[in-house]
Enzyme design. Structure first.
Site, PDB file in Angstrom:
ATOM      1  N   HIS A 113       0.846  -1.206   0.000  1.00  0.00           N
ATOM      2  CA  HIS A 113       0.000   0.000   0.000  1.00  0.00           C
ATOM      3  C   HIS A 113       0.880   1.256   0.000  1.00  0.00           C
ATOM      4  CE1 HIS A 113      -2.804   3.107   1.234  1.00  0.00           C
ATOM      5  NE2 HIS A 113      -3.734   2.320   0.717  1.00  0.00           N
TER       6      HIS A 113
ATOM      7  N   GLU B 236      -3.959   2.180  -7.531  1.00  0.00           N
ATOM      8  CA  GLU B 236      -4.311   3.287  -6.635  1.00  0.00           C
ATOM      9  C   GLU B 236      -3.349   4.451  -6.861  1.00  0.00           C
ATOM     10  OE1 GLU B 236      -6.589   2.028  -2.940  1.00  0.00           O
ATOM     11  OE2 GLU B 236      -4.501   1.664  -2.459  1.00  0.00           O
TER      12      GLU B 236
END
Ligand code: PGA
Length: 253
Positions: free
Chosen positions: A94, A164
C-alpha cells in the site's frame, strides 16, 4: 461469471475493538444478500480475530504481513500469524506503507511471494505519486514487475492488483479520484504486463481493481467506464452505510 470485488481498507481505524466489531457486523449484515460481489474487509491486525468471529458473509484479511512465518522481527505480524487468526488475504505494498514506513520494492516482492505461495490472496497496490501522465506507465510498470519478481505462475490465481494513484487517495490534501477513462487506460496497461509475464490465460484472469477516493457516487463509473473488476475503498469503508451502498452498486451495475 467472476464476482466483482469490493475491498475495504480500514487503515488505522477504528480506535476501539468495540467499534471494529460494530462496523464489521453492520457491513456483514448489509452485504449478506449480494450474490455478484465478493466483499472483503481489512481491519487492523489487533482486531482481526474478533472481526473474523463476527462475520459470515465477508472475507477478512490484513493490511500488511511480514514475509517470514515467525522470528526476531519486533513489532511485525507474519502472513502465517494472520492466516492462523483467520485472514484469507493480505494487502501488500500500500502506498502509505511505501511512503511512511519506507517499504521498498524488494520488501514488497518478498511479502507478495510469501502470501501467494502460502495459499492466501494477495492484493498488490501500485500507483504513481504525482499526476503526471507520461510517467504513469513507467512507475506503475516498474512497481508491478518488481513486486512480481518472486511470484510463481501457479499462484497467480490468488493475485488481485489494485491500481491506486497516490494523488487520488482521499487522505491526500486537495485530492480527487482519477477519471474512470484514465484509470481504464492504466488497467489495460497493467493487464498487458500481466499477460507478458504469465501468459494470456493466467495474466488476463488477474482482477484489476481501482482505489483512490471511491465513494457511493463514483463506484459504479469505475466498473462501467473504468472497466474495473472491482474497487478498493479506504475512507468510505469505515462508514458502514456508505461501504454497503458501494458494494451494492458494484454488484448491481
Ligand atoms: P481512499 O483510500 O478510498 O480513502 O482514497 C484508498 C486507499 O488508500 O486504499
Amino acid at each position: 461469471m467472476n464476482k466483482r470485488i469490493v475491498i475495504g481498507n480500514w487503515k488505522m481505524n477504528p480506535s476501539s475493538e468495540k467499534d471494529a466489531v460494530t462496523l464489521a457486523r453492520r457491513v456483514d449484515e448489509g452485504v449478506g444478500a449480494l450474490k455478484r460481489a465478493a466483499v472483503l474487509i481489512a481491519p487492523p491486525h489487533v482486531f482481526l480475530r474478533r472481526v473474523v468471529d463476527e462475520v459470515g458473509h465477508v472475507g477478512v484479511g490484513t493490511q500488511d504481513a511480514f514475509w517470514e512465518p515467525s522470528g526476531p522481527y519486533t513489532g511485525e505480524v507474519s502472513y502465517q500469524q494472520a492466516k492462523s487468526a483467520g485472514a484469507e488475504f493480505v494487502i501488500v505494498g500500500h502506498s502509505e506503507r511505501r511512503i511512511y514506513l519506507g517499504e521498498s520494492g524488494e520488501m514488497i516482492a518478498k511479502k507478495l511471494k510469501a502470501v501467494l505461495s502460502h495459499g492466501m490472496k494477495g492484493v498488490l497496490c501500485i500507483g504513481e505519486r504525482e499526476r503526471v501522465d507520461r510517467e504513469v506507465a513507467s512507475v506503475v510498470g516498474d512497481q508491478l514487475l518488481s513486486a512480481l519478481e518472486g511470484a510463481a505462475k501457479n499462484d497467480i490465481g490468488r493475485l488481485i492488483v489494485a491500481y491506486e494513484p497516490v494523488w487520488a487517495t482521499s487522505t491526500v490534501a486537495g485530492s480527487g479520484p482519477d477519471t474512470p477513462q484514465s484509470a481504464a487506460k492504466t488497467a489495460l496497461y497493467i493487464k498487458k504486463i500481466l499477460v507478458s509475464r504469465f501468459g494470456t490465460a493466467a495474466g488476463s484472469a488477474v482482477p484489476v481493481v481501482y482505489g483512490g477516493s471511491v465513494n457511493v457516487k463514483n463506484a459504479e463509473s469505475f466498473m462501467r467506464e473504468g472497466m474495473m473488476a472491482g474497487v478498493l475503498v479506504g475512507g468510505a469503508s469505515i462508514d458502514a452505510k456508505a461501504f454497503v451502498e458501494i458494494a451494492i452498486r458494484v454488484a448491481d451495475f
